[in-house]
Scaffold this active site. Structure first.
Site, PDB file in Angstrom:
ATOM      1  N   GLN A  57      27.635  37.792  22.762  1.00 10.31           N
ATOM      2  CA  GLN A  57      26.419  37.006  23.000  1.00 10.31           C
ATOM      3  C   GLN A  57      25.375  37.827  23.792  1.00 10.31           C
ATOM      4  O   GLN A  57      25.356  39.037  23.646  1.00 10.31           O
ATOM      5  CB  GLN A  57      26.719  35.665  23.686  1.00 10.31           C
ATOM      6  CG  GLN A  57      27.545  34.724  22.841  1.00 10.31           C
ATOM      7  CD  GLN A  57      29.011  35.109  22.798  1.00 10.31           C
ATOM      8  OE1 GLN A  57      29.631  35.352  23.819  1.00 10.31           O
ATOM      9  NE2 GLN A  57      29.575  35.163  21.631  1.00 10.31           N
ATOM     10  N   GLY A  77      29.659  37.696  16.363  1.00 11.01           N
ATOM     11  CA  GLY A  77      29.858  38.254  15.029  1.00 11.01           C
ATOM     12  C   GLY A  77      29.119  39.567  14.904  1.00 11.01           C
ATOM     13  O   GLY A  77      27.930  39.631  15.186  1.00 11.01           O
ATOM     14  N   HIS A  78      29.844  40.604  14.588  1.00 10.89           N
ATOM     15  CA  HIS A  78      29.204  41.905  14.340  1.00 10.89           C
ATOM     16  C   HIS A  78      29.423  42.249  12.880  1.00 10.89           C
ATOM     17  O   HIS A  78      30.551  42.195  12.411  1.00 10.89           O
ATOM     18  CB  HIS A  78      29.890  43.033  15.117  1.00 10.89           C
ATOM     19  CG  HIS A  78      29.742  42.951  16.593  1.00 10.89           C
ATOM     20  ND1 HIS A  78      28.605  42.507  17.214  1.00 10.89           N
ATOM     21  CD2 HIS A  78      30.594  43.295  17.578  1.00 10.89           C
ATOM     22  CE1 HIS A  78      28.778  42.575  18.511  1.00 10.89           C
ATOM     23  NE2 HIS A  78      29.977  43.045  18.761  1.00 10.89           N
ATOM     24  N   ASP A 106      22.936  38.834  18.660  1.00 12.16           N
ATOM     25  CA  ASP A 106      22.712  39.413  17.331  1.00 12.16           C
ATOM     26  C   ASP A 106      21.704  40.556  17.367  1.00 12.16           C
ATOM     27  O   ASP A 106      20.996  40.803  16.390  1.00 12.16           O
ATOM     28  CB  ASP A 106      22.234  38.340  16.334  1.00 12.16           C
ATOM     29  CG  ASP A 106      23.118  37.119  16.368  1.00 12.16           C
ATOM     30  OD1 ASP A 106      24.343  37.290  16.340  1.00 12.16           O
ATOM     31  OD2 ASP A 106      22.585  35.993  16.430  1.00 12.16           O
ATOM     32  N   LYS A 125      24.444  44.993  18.766  1.00 10.32           N
ATOM     33  CA  LYS A 125      25.289  45.691  19.752  1.00 10.32           C
ATOM     34  C   LYS A 125      26.402  46.467  19.063  1.00 10.32           C
ATOM     35  O   LYS A 125      26.793  47.536  19.511  1.00 10.32           O
ATOM     36  CB  LYS A 125      25.913  44.683  20.734  1.00 10.32           C
ATOM     37  CG  LYS A 125      24.906  44.026  21.647  1.00 10.32           C
ATOM     38  CD  LYS A 125      25.567  43.092  22.649  1.00 10.32           C
ATOM     39  CE  LYS A 125      26.138  41.836  22.033  1.00 10.32           C
ATOM     40  NZ  LYS A 125      25.166  40.868  21.531  1.00 10.32           N
TER      41      LYS A 125
HETATM   42  P1  IMP Z   1      29.006  28.546  21.509  1.00  8.30           P
HETATM   43  O1  IMP Z   1      29.063  29.903  22.109  1.00  8.30           O
HETATM   44  O2  IMP Z   1      29.705  28.414  20.198  1.00  8.30           O
HETATM   45  O3  IMP Z   1      29.383  27.492  22.509  1.00  8.30           O
HETATM   46  O4  IMP Z   1      27.452  28.246  21.165  1.00  8.30           O
HETATM   47  C1  IMP Z   1      26.477  28.066  22.192  1.00  8.30           C
HETATM   48  C2  IMP Z   1      25.146  28.679  21.775  1.00  8.30           C
HETATM   49  O5  IMP Z   1      25.268  30.092  21.752  1.00  8.30           O
HETATM   50  C3  IMP Z   1      24.650  28.273  20.397  1.00  8.30           C
HETATM   51  O6  IMP Z   1      23.227  28.232  20.412  1.00  8.30           O
HETATM   52  C4  IMP Z   1      25.122  29.407  19.506  1.00  8.30           C
HETATM   53  O7  IMP Z   1      24.346  29.530  18.344  1.00  8.30           O
HETATM   54  C5  IMP Z   1      24.910  30.580  20.455  1.00  8.30           C
HETATM   55  N1  IMP Z   1      25.780  31.728  20.160  1.00  8.30           N
HETATM   56  C6  IMP Z   1      27.090  31.851  20.448  1.00  8.30           C
HETATM   57  N2  IMP Z   1      27.537  33.068  20.087  1.00  8.30           N
HETATM   58  C7  IMP Z   1      26.490  33.719  19.566  1.00  8.30           C
HETATM   59  C8  IMP Z   1      26.329  35.042  19.054  1.00  8.30           C
HETATM   60  O8  IMP Z   1      27.250  35.873  19.018  1.00  8.30           O
HETATM   61  N3  IMP Z   1      25.082  35.356  18.610  1.00  8.30           N
HETATM   62  C9  IMP Z   1      24.045  34.491  18.686  1.00  8.30           C
HETATM   63  N4  IMP Z   1      24.147  33.260  19.183  1.00  8.30           N
HETATM   64  C10 IMP Z   1      25.358  32.868  19.619  1.00  8.30           C
END
Ligand code: IMP
Length: 429
Positions: free
Chosen positions: A225, A40-41, A13, A16
């Site tokens: 991520q 999410g953007h 977040d 990007k």
């Molecule tokens: P998952 O990717 O849904 O398996 O989540 C694993 C961890 O990564 C959790 O702490 C989520 O909140 C975090 N996470 C996954 N995608 C994002 C993102 O795009 N931004 C911020 N945190 C993320």
């Protein structure tokens, strides 16, 4: 050389999407290399707000082709919905502009059900995932029983694969978790229908990219991520299940390291994190609340995917230096500098105290990382709204000093400073 890699330098977040959008002016292909719709953007362009989860942000730029790489995991229904929403907003999402790599993997409802069941059994040590089934989809991939996007070319065969995958998962859901099972026939029929709609978008991603590179096209490899959520380099187990770090771009798209000339790290001027896991500089107090904003603006720190309030804290230079090292970052984009204008004093962690011992290198031992106490350096705040500033020269001296100090510490240039969500709120240096 033609490839730029764009990587999140903290816990995600960082903004990007905004940097991609700015870079896209000189780019022919934007290729996302990892993750799924856990990302999410939110992009604000000419007064319109766009939300992207699966799609690379280049989809909003005319003349740019968006490629979803083989390192991604894709949920057909949710991808089609995102495409439909963008189409309604007037964005061209035709197969000429959007390509899906055949070696990307498919997320099924079983992955989501397994993730839910697994999170429930973890009790207080929940990962706090986005609940999209991302981890189990990668588990299937690495267990070598996943479904590749290429199977969508034959919707009937694809349906059979989905049926088998759901039936297998049902055994685990029932026998291991005592959780409700899924209707395999219904899932298979639905996935077959969706495959027909997505099949025209499929390409062999490596071939598409390497032909384009040979023709002199410029590629931006965009990570989902971020570094500290990387399965290998992040805060394991509080991580996502893919490689958002720069190495993930090579594997997730299929090109060699010698094609890359820029690795742009994106970091906020402070830190945020969603989900569980250690966060040494976290301010779970009024300071954090001020950083987050009250949610009245789309750019306040609430999750784009889940709507969860983001945990906020001061900038962590130990973690940022680590990100520069493990990604080979060649330049940094520093985002949301405007937020720090709300504070009289600004703190930055320069080292950690680990039981009386000063640590300057980011520790791989996550129990240790979870127990460190940040050692802060304090900077005077500028206490003004800088969201209208459009030139570096016009920033308050205290804001300039803050940025220059970070740059000296990291030994990489900060080429872009963002002071707001809009395209024009970008200071180039
Ligand atoms: P998952 O990717 O849904 O398996 O989540 C694993 C961890 O990564 C959790 O702490 C989520 O909140 C975090 N996470 C996954 N995608 C994002 C993102 O795009 N931004 C911020 N945190 C993320």
């Amino acid at each position: 050389m033609p490839v730029t890699i764009l990587v999140g330098a903290q816990w995600g977040d960082e903004g990007k999407g905004k940097v991609t959008d700015w870079l896209a002016e000189d780019i022919h292909i934007i290729a996302r290399y990892n993750g799924g719709d856990n990302a999410g953007h939110t992009l604000n362009i000419e007064g319109k707000t766009y939300k992207l989860h699966f799609l690379p942000s280049g989809i909003l730029r005319d003349g740019v082709v968006s490629l979803m790489g083989g390192g991604m995991v894709i949920h057909p229904e949710r991808l089609l919905k995102e495409m439909q929403e963008l189409a309604t907003q007037g964005v061209d999402v035709s197969p000429q502009r959007l390509k899906i790599s055949t070696n990307a993997h498919v997320i099924t409802p079983a992955h989501q059900a397994l993730e839910k069941a697994d999170e429930e059994t973890r009790g207080s040590s929940k990962i706090g995932t986005t609940g999209r089934g991302i981890g189990p989809a990668y588990t299937s991939k690495f267990a070598r029983n996943g479904i590749r996007a290429s199977a969508m070319r034959d919707p009937e065969v694809f349906g059979e694969q989905v049926y088998k995958a759901i039936e297998n998962a049902n055994k685990i859901l029932h026998n291991v978790y005592q959780a409700p099972t899924l209707n395999a026939s219904e899932c298979a029929a639905k996935y077959s229908r969706e495959a027909q709609r997505l099949a025209p978008y499929l390409v062999d991603g490596w071939a598409y990219l390497n032909h384009a590179l040979r023709e002199g096209k410029k590629v931006l490899a965009e990570g989902g991520q971020a570094t500290l959520l990387d399965i290998d380099h992040g805060n394991y187990p509080y991580v996502t299940s893919s490689n958002p770090t720069a190495g993930g771009a090579l594997v997730g798209l299929g090109f060699g390291p010698r094609q890359v000339d820029r690795v742009i790290g994106v970091a906020k001027a402070f830190c945020t994190r969603v989900g569980a896991g250690p966060f040494p500089t976290e301010q779970d107090n009024d300071i954090g609340a001020v950083m987050r904003g009250d949610g009245s603006n789309p750019w306040d720190d609430f999750g784009t995917t889940t709507g969860r309030p983001r945990r906020c804290g001061w900038l962590d230079m130990v973690a940022l230096k680590y990100a520069v090292a493990v990604n080979g970052i060649t330049e940094l984009a520093l985002m949301k500098l405007d937020v720090l204008g709300r504070f009289k004093d600004i703190q930055v962690a320069v080292a950690y105290d680990a039981d009386g011992q000063r640590l300057e290198d980011f520790p791989v031992d996550q129990d240790l990382f979870g127990s460190v106490v940040p050692i802060y350096k304090t900077f005077p705040g500028w206490q003004t709204d800088i969201m209208d500033v459009t030139r570096w020269e016009d920033l308050p001296a205290a804001a300039q000093s803050y940025v220059e100090w970070i740059e000296q510490q990291l030994e990489v240039p900060i080429s872009l400073v963002s002071v707001g969500p809009g395209r024009e709120q970008t200071l180039l240096r």
